[in-house]
Design an enzyme around this catalytic site. Structure first.
Site, PDB file in Angstrom:
ATOM      1  N   ALA A 196     -21.333  -0.795  79.321  1.00 32.20           N
ATOM      2  CA  ALA A 196     -20.420   0.653  78.666  1.00 32.20           C
ATOM      3  C   ALA A 196     -20.420   2.052  79.367  1.00 32.20           C
ATOM      4  O   ALA A 196     -21.297   1.701  79.990  1.00 32.20           O
ATOM      5  CB  ALA A 196     -20.854   0.597  76.721  1.00 32.20           C
ATOM      6  N   LYS A 197     -19.949   2.340  78.454  1.00 30.07           N
ATOM      7  CA  LYS A 197     -19.357   3.720  79.692  1.00 30.07           C
ATOM      8  C   LYS A 197     -21.388   4.314  79.017  1.00 30.07           C
ATOM      9  O   LYS A 197     -22.181   5.276  79.788  1.00 30.07           O
ATOM     10  CB  LYS A 197     -19.028   4.907  79.212  1.00 30.07           C
ATOM     11  CG  LYS A 197     -18.213   5.743  79.363  1.00 30.07           C
ATOM     12  CD  LYS A 197     -17.103   6.529  79.074  1.00 30.07           C
ATOM     13  CE  LYS A 197     -16.761   7.317  79.156  1.00 30.07           C
ATOM     14  NZ  LYS A 197     -15.760   8.245  78.501  1.00 30.07           N
TER      15      LYS A 197
END
Ligand code: GLU
Length: 496
Positions: free
Chosen positions: A262-263
């Site tokens: 994820a980010k």
């Protein structure tokens, strides 16, 4: 041998990160490895999750990464999606359209074929009925899913309806996955899934199978999260009487904490990486290595695009999830930056420096460029490293001069002696500056580090900078001496 045809089939539901693009890169490598074709298809049937701009983003990022495409949405298709822009590629191709939203007639035709053959049926159950059915099932603690109520009802095509796939009760199936080996399913509790929705849009299963067949895809390479739906796809191939492609379910990309990438693991949209000065070659090279290795015991990590193409093989894709490590990517980016020609390095650096509001000066830059190239891991770090070179006024961290035998009086003395030593040097270049300043160090009886630290802060303002003598040479005699003078004035004025 059949022509190898692979596809990248993203859903335009947002600004995908490297995990998704790695799927594209593997599919592209497989096509290039075997002299085949790489196709981009836009899986835009989930209308509720569409994010405007994400098709353009996907295309621009493939182009940035250097992934060349043989077939994909052409200008007209992009226009219909509202995703065209003047520099858009002219792809197109024989098997188009390549946007699923523009293939509705095709899916209808194949759904009808399945109905005629008895593999599918129309269902007009209302949302309320289905909800009531689910409630009743959960009260009985029975598995949830459609009961098959409409299987034999012969619902008219005039009624508002969906088309459902008739899934036999006791099925067992085997898939020979190119990455995961043999996989068996024994009676996977699948219910009569929807193939065509009441608005005429297909679901993923129907669209994917029909398109992969019509587009003559030989290798379906996709994330392992799709493995669970593969039995439905295999049954559809069988119902149509088509040969299934080779399936390659790719392991997940994980963050360093072992969770889905994820980010927060640094996996931002690729535009963020591009703007931060990651080089596409490094991104491609690194992401390939997250789930693939060239061979047992092979130590090589840096591969040119040509090497990746010639060495790529499905057999060497890892079954276990691969960890994305931004530090490793950063390291690799540094490797690629060092390998650039000085001219290319300058071309990439200049706009970043100018965007930071600095007055780029090629003559000054050229003195330092080779040294910067040696130590830069991220191009966006450059403005902060060279701002002292292109600014008239700099701020100084004077306090950082002190310690290690240097007090205020010593700092003044260092600057006075250095001024004398370099003011009349016949040549203001790194070698002679080094010799002259070494003599100053000897005269002071101090260690070189703290002495150079004072001078570094005087001319750059910072404790850490590109090499001192080269930085002085890049600034030139006049600016160097005036920065010494300014610093002396500050010290004498008690600024410390
Ligand atoms: N549209 C699917 C996705 O977004 C593609 C899955 C597949 O490749 O079959 O990942």
């Amino acid at each position: 041998m059949k022509e190898v045809r692979t596809r990248f089939a993203p859903s335009p539901t947002g600004f995908h990160h490297i995990g998704n693009f790695r799927t594209a890169i593997y599919a592209w490598l497989q096509a290039r490895r075997w002299g085949g074709k790489f196709i981009v298809r836009v899986d835009d049937t989930d209308r509720e999750r569409l994010v405007p701009g994400s098709v353009r983003y996907l295309i621009e990022m493939l182009q940035w990464l250097g992934i060349d495409v043989d077939e994909g949405p052409g200008p007209q298709e992009l226009k219909e999606m509202g995703e065209w822009w003047p520099e858009a590629p002219m792809w197109g191709g024989q098997a188009g359209p390549y946007a699923q939203s523009q293939r509705k007639d095709i899916y209808k035709k194949y759904a009808d074929e399945l109905i005629t053959k008895g593999y599918a049926y129309r269902c007009d159950c209302s949302a309320e009925m289905l909800a009531a059915e689910r409630e009743e099932q959960s009260a009985r603690k029975a598995p949830l899913g459609y009961s098959g109520r409409c299987r034999e009802r012969n619902v008219s095509s005039d009624a508002k309806h969906v088309v459902r796939f008739k899934i036999p009760d006791n099925i067992s199936m085997t898939l020979n996955d190119a990455v995961r080996g043999e996989i068996h399913w024994d009676n996977p509790s699948l219910r009569d899934t929807v193939l065509l929705k009441s608005d005429g849009f297909p679901t993923y299963h129907l669209a994917s199978v029909v398109d992969d067949h019509l587009m003559k895809i030989t290798h379906v390479m996709r994330g392992e999260e799709w493995l669970a739906t593969t039995p439905i796809h295999l049954m559809l191939y069988e119902a149509f009487g088509w040969d299934p492609p080779i399936f390659c379910h790719l392991s997940q990309v994980l963050g360093r904490d072992g969770k889905k990438l994820a980010k927060r693991h640094g996996a931002e949209a690729l535009t963020v990486w591009r703007d931060a000065g990651y080089l596409p070659e490094a991104v491609v090279n690194y992401s390939v290595l997250i789930g693939w290795s060239p061979g047992e015991g092979e130590e090589q990590e840096v591969f040119s695009k040509e090497e990746l193409i010639s060495k790529f093989s499905l057999e060497r894709l890892n079954r276990a999830g691969g960890v994305f490590d931004i530090e490793k990517l950063l390291w690799m980016n540094g490797v690629y930056i060092r390998a650039l020609s000085t001219q290319r390095f300058t071309e990439l650096a200049r706009p970043l420096i100018e965007q930071a509001g600095l007055n780029f000066d090629l003559a000054k830059w050229e003195v330092l460029a080779p040294h910067l190239q040696e130590r830069t891991k991220l191009l966006s770090d450059l403005p902060g490293m060279v701002d002292f070179l292109f600014k008239n006024e700099i701020e100084r961290d004077l306090g950082a001069m002190l310690g290690k035998g240097v007090d205020e009086a010593a700092a003044i003395r260092i600057l006075e002696l250095a001024t004398n030593a370099v003011a009349s040097l016949p040549e203001f270049e790194p070698k002679s500056l080094e010799e002259a300043l070494q003599a100053v160090v000897a005269e002071l009886g101090l260690k070189a580090g703290p002495v150079y630290g004072v001078l570094r802060i005087a001319i750059t303002g910072k404790k850490v900078s590109p090499p001192l003598f080269e930085s002085m040479a890049a600034l030139g005699r006049e600016v160097t001496l005036s920065r010494f003078r300014e610093t002396l004035a500050l010290l004498r004025g008690g600024s410390l």
